[in-house]
Design an enzyme around this catalytic site. Structure first.
Site, PDB file in Angstrom:
ATOM      1  CG  MET A  30      -2.887  -9.469   2.147  1.00 48.40           C
ATOM      2  SD  MET A  30      -2.219 -10.920   1.343  1.00 48.40           S
ATOM      3  CE  MET A  30      -2.921 -10.769  -0.272  1.00 48.40           C
ATOM      4  CE1 TYR A  32       0.061  -0.250  -5.286  1.00 50.48           C
ATOM      5  CE2 TYR A  32      -2.007  -0.852  -6.308  1.00 50.48           C
ATOM      6  CZ  TYR A  32      -0.807  -0.194  -6.353  1.00 50.48           C
ATOM      7  OH  TYR A  32      -0.465   0.538  -7.454  1.00 50.48           O
ATOM      8  CD  GLU A  35     -12.952   4.981  -4.182  1.00 47.96           C
ATOM      9  OE1 GLU A  35     -14.156   4.807  -4.415  1.00 47.96           O
ATOM     10  OE2 GLU A  35     -12.168   5.558  -4.960  1.00 47.96           O
ATOM     11  N   GLY A  36     -12.410  -0.090  -1.483  1.00 51.37           N
ATOM     12  CA  GLY A  36     -13.008  -1.260  -0.838  1.00 51.37           C
ATOM     13  C   GLY A  36     -12.493  -1.392   0.594  1.00 51.37           C
ATOM     14  CG  HIS A  37      -8.427  -2.401   1.289  1.00 50.32           C
ATOM     15  ND1 HIS A  37      -7.842  -2.264   0.062  1.00 50.32           N
ATOM     16  CD2 HIS A  37      -8.291  -3.710   1.617  1.00 50.32           C
ATOM     17  CE1 HIS A  37      -7.369  -3.427  -0.342  1.00 50.32           C
ATOM     18  NE2 HIS A  37      -7.622  -4.323   0.569  1.00 50.32           N
ATOM     19  CB  SER A 186      -9.420  -6.415  -7.012  1.00 51.46           C
ATOM     20  OG  SER A 186      -8.291  -7.254  -6.894  1.00 51.46           O
TER      21      SER A 186
END
Ligand code: PAF
Length: 282
Positions: A30, A32, A35-37, A186
Site C-alpha cells: 500500500m 509508503y 525497509e520491510g517492503h 510499519s
C-alpha cells in the site's frame, strides 16, 4: 523501472516477459515503503526474473472509522526505493481502475479464520485484502507473491485463499524487519510522536519476552500471553486490542505452545494501532 497505471499496461508487459520465458514475482503493497517492503522486493528479485510491485491503498480493506483518508503516501519515494532494489515494474492504479463503480464481487473466507485476532475489531478487513490480492493475482499472473510475516494473519489467510481457489501461485512469507531498537517496521509508525515512539517499544519487548519464555521451555500458552499482557499494561500509553496464541495455520486459539503456534498482538499506542508477533519454532 516501468510505472504502470492501468491493468492493460501491466498485462501487456507481463505477456512480453512471459514470451521471453521469464518468471514473475509480485510484491503487493500500500506504499509508503520502508525497509520491510524492501526486504520483500529483495527476496522477490533473488527468486524471480522480473518483479512487479503494486502500490495501492485499497479502500475495501479499511473500515468506516479507520485511517484510509490519512494513510501516508509518498509515491516518488516509493519509486526510488523500488527501482534501487531492482523492481522491474510498479503498478500504481487509481481506485477507479481497480474497482468499477458497480463492482459487487468479493473474495471472502467464510470460516472463523478471518474473525480471529485483527478480524475481531476489523470485520471487513480480510474480505477487502482477499479481494484486492485476488485481483492483483489475476492482473499480474505471477509465479510467486511475497508477503511479510508481520501481518501474520493476512499471510495465513492468503495462503488459505490460494489453496481454496487453486491459484497456481507460490506464496513466500518474509521475516519481520525491525528498527535497531526492536520496533517492527510499519508505515503506521509515522503516526507516532516522540513519546509514543518510545512507548511503542513495549510491543517488541513483549514479543522478545514471550520468545524467551518459550525458549526457556514454557509450554503453557496462557502463561506466555499473560506475561506479555502484564508487560504491555505497565506502559501507560498502550491499550491492548488483543494478545493471543493461535494455531499458525487456522488462526484458532490454542492453550499449548507447540511448533508453528503464532503469538500475535495488536496494541494501540495513543491512537495508532500497531501489530507484532512471533512464531514458535521447535
Ligand atoms: O499488507 C498490505 O500492505 C496490504 O494489506 C496488501 C496485501 C497490499 C493488500 O492491500
Amino acid at each position: 523501472m516501468i510505472i504502470a497505471r492501468t491493468i492493460a499496461e501491466v498485462r501487456k508487459t507481463v505477456a512480453e516477459w512471459r514470451k521471453e520465458g521469464l518468471s514473475v514475482g509480485l510484491v503487493p503493497t500500500m506504499g509508503y515503503l520502508h525497509e520491510g517492503h524492501a526486504s520483500l522486493v529483495d527476496k522477490a528479485v533473488s527468486q524471480c526474473d522480473r518483479v512487479v510491485a503494486s502500490v495501492f491503498v485499497n479502500p475495501t480493506q479499511f473500515g468506516p472509522n479507520e485511517d484510509l483518508a490519512t494513510y501516508p503516501r509518498d509515491f516518488d519515494h516509493d519509486c526510488k526505493l523500488l527501482e534501487e532494489h531492482g523492481c522491474a515494474m510498479v503498478f500504481h492504479p487509481e481506485v477507479s481502475e481497480m474497482y468499477d463503480e458497480n463492482a459487487a464481487t468479493y473474495v471472502e473466507i467464510l470460516s472463523d479464520m478471518p474473525k480471529q485476532l485483527c478480524g475481531k475489531t476489523r470485520p471487513i478487513h480480510f474480505r477487502g485484502v482477499c479481494t484486492v490480492v485476488s485481483k492483483l493475482f489475476n492482473i499480474v499472473l505471477p509465479d510467486k507473491a511475497f508477503f511479510g510475516q508481520k501481518d501474520a494473519q493476512q499471510l495465513a489467510i492468503i495462503r488459505k485463499m490460494v489453496k481454496d481457489m487453486s491459484y497456481g501461485i507460490e506464496i513466500v512469507g518474509c521475516p519481520i524487519v525491525r528498527e535497531a531498537d526492536g520496533l517492527a517496521k510499519s508505515s503506521r509508525n509515522t503516526y507516532l510522536n516522540a513519546e509514543e515512539r518510545k512507548a511503542a517499544l513495549v510491543l517488541s519487548k513483549s514479543v522478545f519476552l514471550g520468545q524467551k519464555m518459550v525458549k526457556d521451555g514454557e509450554k503453557d500458552a496462557d502463561k506466555v500471553v499473560a506475561a506479555m499482557v502484564k508487560n504491555i499494561e505497565a506502559e501507560p500509553l498502550a491499550r491492548i486490542d488483543y494478545v493471543s496464541a493461535v494455531d499458525g495455520v487456522t488462526m484458532m486459539p490454542t492453550h499449548e505452545i507447540a511448533d508453528g503456534v503464532l503469538v500475535a498482538m495488536a496494541v494501540y499506542i495513543g491512537k495508532t494501532r500497531l501489530i507484532d508477533n512471533f512464531i514458535v519454532e521447535e
